[in-house]
Design a protein around this motif. Sequence first.
Motif, PDB file in Angstrom:
ATOM      1  N   UNK A  67      48.773  43.688  24.850  1.00  0.00           N
ATOM      2  CA  UNK A  67      49.031  42.253  24.768  1.00  0.00           C
ATOM      3  C   UNK A  67      48.784  41.730  23.360  1.00  0.00           C
ATOM      4  N   UNK A  68      49.421  40.615  23.060  1.00  0.00           N
ATOM      5  CA  UNK A  68      49.220  39.957  21.769  1.00  0.00           C
ATOM      6  C   UNK A  68      47.788  39.455  21.648  1.00  0.00           C
ATOM      7  N   UNK A  69      47.214  38.985  22.748  1.00  0.00           N
ATOM      8  CA  UNK A  69      45.831  38.483  22.717  1.00  0.00           C
ATOM      9  C   UNK A  69      44.855  39.560  22.273  1.00  0.00           C
ATOM     10  N   UNK A  70      45.037  40.760  22.787  1.00  0.00           N
ATOM     11  CA  UNK A  70      44.191  41.892  22.400  1.00  0.00           C
ATOM     12  C   UNK A  70      44.315  42.139  20.900  1.00  0.00           C
ATOM     13  N   UNK A  71      45.545  42.193  20.417  1.00  0.00           N
ATOM     14  CA  UNK A  71      45.776  42.478  18.999  1.00  0.00           C
ATOM     15  C   UNK A  71      45.250  41.354  18.106  1.00  0.00           C
ATOM     16  N   UNK A  72      45.447  40.101  18.517  1.00  0.00           N
ATOM     17  CA  UNK A  72      44.906  38.970  17.753  1.00  0.00           C
ATOM     18  C   UNK A  72      43.386  39.045  17.667  1.00  0.00           C
ATOM     19  N   UNK A  73      42.760  39.333  18.796  1.00  0.00           N
ATOM     20  CA  UNK A  73      41.298  39.430  18.833  1.00  0.00           C
ATOM     21  C   UNK A  73      40.794  40.501  17.858  1.00  0.00           C
ATOM     22  N   UNK A  74      41.403  41.687  17.919  1.00  0.00           N
ATOM     23  CA  UNK A  74      40.944  42.762  17.048  1.00  0.00           C
ATOM     24  C   UNK A  74      41.294  42.508  15.587  1.00  0.00           C
ATOM     25  N   UNK A  75      42.409  41.856  15.323  1.00  0.00           N
ATOM     26  CA  UNK A  75      42.753  41.514  13.940  1.00  0.00           C
ATOM     27  C   UNK A  75      41.683  40.602  13.349  1.00  0.00           C
ATOM     28  N   UNK A  76      41.257  39.595  14.118  1.00  0.00           N
ATOM     29  CA  UNK A  76      40.210  38.682  13.641  1.00  0.00           C
ATOM     30  C   UNK A  76      38.870  39.397  13.487  1.00  0.00           C
ATOM     31  N   UNK A  77      38.519  40.226  14.456  1.00  0.00           N
ATOM     32  CA  UNK A  77      37.248  40.956  14.398  1.00  0.00           C
ATOM     33  C   UNK A  77      37.220  41.918  13.213  1.00  0.00           C
ATOM     34  N   UNK A  78      38.314  42.627  12.994  1.00  0.00           N
ATOM     35  CA  UNK A  78      38.375  43.578  11.887  1.00  0.00           C
ATOM     36  C   UNK A  78      38.373  42.865  10.538  1.00  0.00           C
ATOM     37  N   UNK A  79      39.021  41.713  10.457  1.00  0.00           N
ATOM     38  CA  UNK A  79      39.010  40.932   9.221  1.00  0.00           C
ATOM     39  C   UNK A  79      37.595  40.468   8.901  1.00  0.00           C
ATOM     40  N   UNK A  80      36.873  40.023   9.910  1.00  0.00           N
ATOM     41  CA  UNK A  80      35.473  39.598   9.719  1.00  0.00           C
ATOM     42  C   UNK A  80      34.612  40.781   9.289  1.00  0.00           C
ATOM     43  N   UNK A  81      34.803  41.933   9.904  1.00  0.00           N
ATOM     44  CA  UNK A  81      34.039  43.128   9.537  1.00  0.00           C
ATOM     45  C   UNK A  81      34.340  43.532   8.091  1.00  0.00           C
ATOM     46  N   UNK A  82      35.588  43.393   7.663  1.00  0.00           N
ATOM     47  CA  UNK A  82      35.955  43.707   6.275  1.00  0.00           C
ATOM     48  C   UNK A  82      35.256  42.750   5.313  1.00  0.00           C
ATOM     49  N   UNK A  83      35.191  41.472   5.672  1.00  0.00           N
ATOM     50  CA  UNK A  83      34.481  40.498   4.831  1.00  0.00           C
ATOM     51  C   UNK A  83      33.004  40.860   4.727  1.00  0.00           C
ATOM     52  N   UNK A  84      32.404  41.248   5.837  1.00  0.00           N
ATOM     53  CA  UNK A  84      30.992  41.649   5.832  1.00  0.00           C
ATOM     54  C   UNK A  84      30.775  42.892   4.968  1.00  0.00           C
ATOM     55  N   UNK A  85      31.687  43.854   5.052  1.00  0.00           N
ATOM     56  CA  UNK A  85      31.577  45.073   4.245  1.00  0.00           C
ATOM     57  C   UNK A  85      31.695  44.732   2.759  1.00  0.00           C
ATOM     58  N   UNK A  86      32.576  43.801   2.416  1.00  0.00           N
ATOM     59  CA  UNK A  86      32.707  43.389   1.008  1.00  0.00           C
ATOM     60  C   UNK A  86      31.429  42.726   0.511  1.00  0.00           C
ATOM     61  N   UNK A  87      30.801  41.938   1.373  1.00  0.00           N
ATOM     62  CA  UNK A  87      29.540  41.306   0.981  1.00  0.00           C
ATOM     63  C   UNK A  87      28.474  42.362   0.736  1.00  0.00           C
ATOM     64  N   UNK A  88      28.412  43.368   1.585  1.00  0.00           N
ATOM     65  CA  UNK A  88      27.458  44.460   1.375  1.00  0.00           C
ATOM     66  C   UNK A  88      27.751  45.190   0.062  1.00  0.00           C
ATOM     67  N   UNK A  89      29.019  45.387  -0.258  1.00  0.00           N
ATOM     68  CA  UNK A  89      29.386  46.043  -1.515  1.00  0.00           C
ATOM     69  C   UNK A  89      28.895  45.223  -2.708  1.00  0.00           C
TER      70      UNK A  89
END
Length: 146
Positions: free
Chosen positions: A98-120
Amino acid sequence: MKHMNFRSVRTALLLATLTVLAGGAALRADDSKLLNKDELRHLIATAETPQDHERLAAHFTAKAEQLDAEAKEHMELAADYKTNPNMHEMKHPMSAQTAGHCDYFAKSLTKAAQDARKLAVDHEAMAKQAAVHERIRREPSEKLGK
């Protein structure tokens, strides 16, 4: 006509799967900067030198890039699902098809990428700080040696 629509959806899903797999292979191309779980835990627990912190910064930067690529894949899949809505979306919202599943994971992964950049960024700052401390420790011994 209905059979043709099913075939189109099946073809689109196959192409999306192949794109994800090809993207996954591309992601592995820069895995040299990624630490495995044991290396990461060890380095986080023992990092003292500028090189240690630079290595951690490189890991988190590479991880952020990997997460961004995965988020992009989910965004593209969500767009595909939205252009071809099906009954599955209504009967099983948030399931993997479903699109909802993909939207949810896109947002979650984007947030995780932002957190990883902050750690870097944090580890880059720690590397600079560790370099200053190393210079300070060496200066007295260098003056004595002269």
